[in-house]
Design an enzyme around this catalytic site. Sequence first.
Site, mmCIF file in Angstrom:
data_model
loop_
_atom_site.group_PDB
_atom_site.id
_atom_site.type_symbol
_atom_site.label_atom_id
_atom_site.label_comp_id
_atom_site.label_asym_id
_atom_site.label_seq_id
_atom_site.Cartn_x
_atom_site.Cartn_y
_atom_site.Cartn_z
ATOM 1 N N MET A 248 47.727 88.210 9.114
ATOM 2 C CA MET A 248 48.163 87.541 10.341
ATOM 3 C C MET A 248 49.178 86.443 10.054
ATOM 4 O O MET A 248 50.076 86.191 10.856
ATOM 5 C CB MET A 248 46.966 86.977 11.095
ATOM 6 C CG MET A 248 46.005 88.035 11.619
ATOM 7 S SD MET A 248 46.825 89.364 12.542
ATOM 8 C CE MET A 248 47.664 88.424 13.821
ATOM 9 N N GLU A 249 49.057 85.813 8.898
ATOM 10 C CA GLU A 249 50.024 84.780 8.546
ATOM 11 C C GLU A 249 51.408 85.378 8.334
ATOM 12 O O GLU A 249 52.425 84.828 8.779
ATOM 13 C CB GLU A 249 49.552 84.031 7.291
ATOM 14 C CG GLU A 249 48.442 83.033 7.528
ATOM 15 C CD GLU A 249 47.092 83.658 7.849
ATOM 16 O OE1 GLU A 249 46.200 82.934 8.335
ATOM 17 O OE2 GLU A 249 46.916 84.877 7.593
ATOM 18 N N ASP B 24 66.331 82.346 19.926
ATOM 19 C CA ASP B 24 66.736 81.067 20.506
ATOM 20 C C ASP B 24 68.101 80.632 19.998
ATOM 21 O O ASP B 24 68.911 80.074 20.750
ATOM 22 C CB ASP B 24 65.686 80.006 20.178
ATOM 23 C CG ASP B 24 66.049 78.635 20.734
ATOM 24 O OD1 ASP B 24 66.310 78.546 21.955
ATOM 25 O OD2 ASP B 24 66.081 77.668 19.957
ATOM 26 N N LEU C 126 40.784 83.747 16.418
ATOM 27 C CA LEU C 126 39.706 84.097 15.503
ATOM 28 C C LEU C 126 40.125 84.116 14.042
ATOM 29 O O LEU C 126 39.383 84.594 13.177
ATOM 30 C CB LEU C 126 39.121 85.459 15.894
ATOM 31 C CG LEU C 126 38.565 85.530 17.326
ATOM 32 C CD1 LEU C 126 38.026 86.921 17.627
ATOM 33 C CD2 LEU C 126 37.488 84.478 17.543
ATOM 34 N N CYS C 127 41.328 83.607 13.740
ATOM 35 C CA CYS C 127 41.789 83.546 12.353
ATOM 36 C C CYS C 127 41.161 82.358 11.627
ATOM 37 O O CYS C 127 40.894 81.309 12.223
ATOM 38 C CB CYS C 127 43.311 83.408 12.298
ATOM 39 S SG CYS C 127 44.185 84.942 12.592
ATOM 40 N N HIS C 128 40.951 82.524 10.317
ATOM 41 C CA HIS C 128 40.438 81.449 9.484
ATOM 42 C C HIS C 128 41.593 80.539 9.046
ATOM 43 O O HIS C 128 42.744 80.981 8.950
ATOM 44 C CB HIS C 128 39.731 82.000 8.246
ATOM 45 C CG HIS C 128 38.521 82.808 8.558
ATOM 46 N ND1 HIS C 128 38.597 84.136 8.942
ATOM 47 C CD2 HIS C 128 37.208 82.482 8.561
ATOM 48 C CE1 HIS C 128 37.377 84.600 9.164
ATOM 49 N NE2 HIS C 128 36.514 83.615 8.938
#
Length: 332
Positions: free
Chosen positions: A111-112, A126, A75-77
């Site tokens: 969110m970014e 990793d 739901l992120c733009h």
Amino acid sequence: MTDLSHLDDQGRARMVDVSSKTDTTRIAVAAGELVTTPEVVALVRADDMPKADVLATARIAGIAAAKRTWELIPLCHQLALSSVKVMFDFTDTSITIEATAKTKGPTGVEMEALTAVAVAGLTLHDMVKAVDPAAVLDGVRLISKEGGKRGHWTRDDAPGRDGTPGAGEQPVEKTGRSAAVVVASTGVAAGTREDRTGPLIRSWLEDKGFAVRGPLVHADTDIAAGLVDAVRPGPALVVTTGGTGASPTDATPEATLALLDRELPGIAESIRQRGLEATPHAVLSRGVAGLVGHTVVVNLPGSPGGVKDGLAALDPILDHLLAQVAGGGAHE
């Protein structure tokens, strides 16, 4: 249910319509840490892991992930990011991660920034799993955001605010007074020398009731970025150690002066004078002190003796100084 912006009035997930929102500059800072072993920390610092370029690879992965957040989080733009920065630091048993994302638009970049930290941390995992498969990515969280109708927001337990540990920190008593310790040492950053001054400053500050972030260790060539990172959360006090001499690589005073809004020359002179009582070499220190907004920044030398002398000079004035900077304190 309707208080959650990503749910409609019937409780169904939706993408928020931001077309009516004002474009503003929006910045978000997120953090986390990869908890691992002292062996891994030393190997990464020395760039001696089986997979080389560990930090460079993780940094690029974090930046790339921030740019693809809209594809990963449903739901992120899709945002036009103007900047993504990913930085790393070390404790004895962890690699700390901080990401800053910036855009100008109608919606934020929290969110970014969080995605950058998460993917950078997974990439670190990793890269180190051959040596430590039990490494743990921990504490991924939003530190601060600004822009939009809510203005500036900072989490209550951000590093250096109330004593709740941030990435790589130990719990300390809540006090409301915050500080950061920055170590400028190429050898310590590379893992070839022991940090003998950062822990001294941290212990002194904790004894005075500060919630302390660090020691944050940076090579001399990276000290400017390290100071920006230390000052950005707005602690009451930032104390640096190292990089104040006449060596061609000593760059702490220049990096500090580039940030200062106002100098406090008397503090620097008092620290030098205190050091001169112990050694004539103290006159070679080029350390400065001053204010970045409401944050007091003080440079101390890079030797344990110089740090002890500097802290002794600070001790009788520190409370009064911080009270004045905060808008209180007597002015007699």
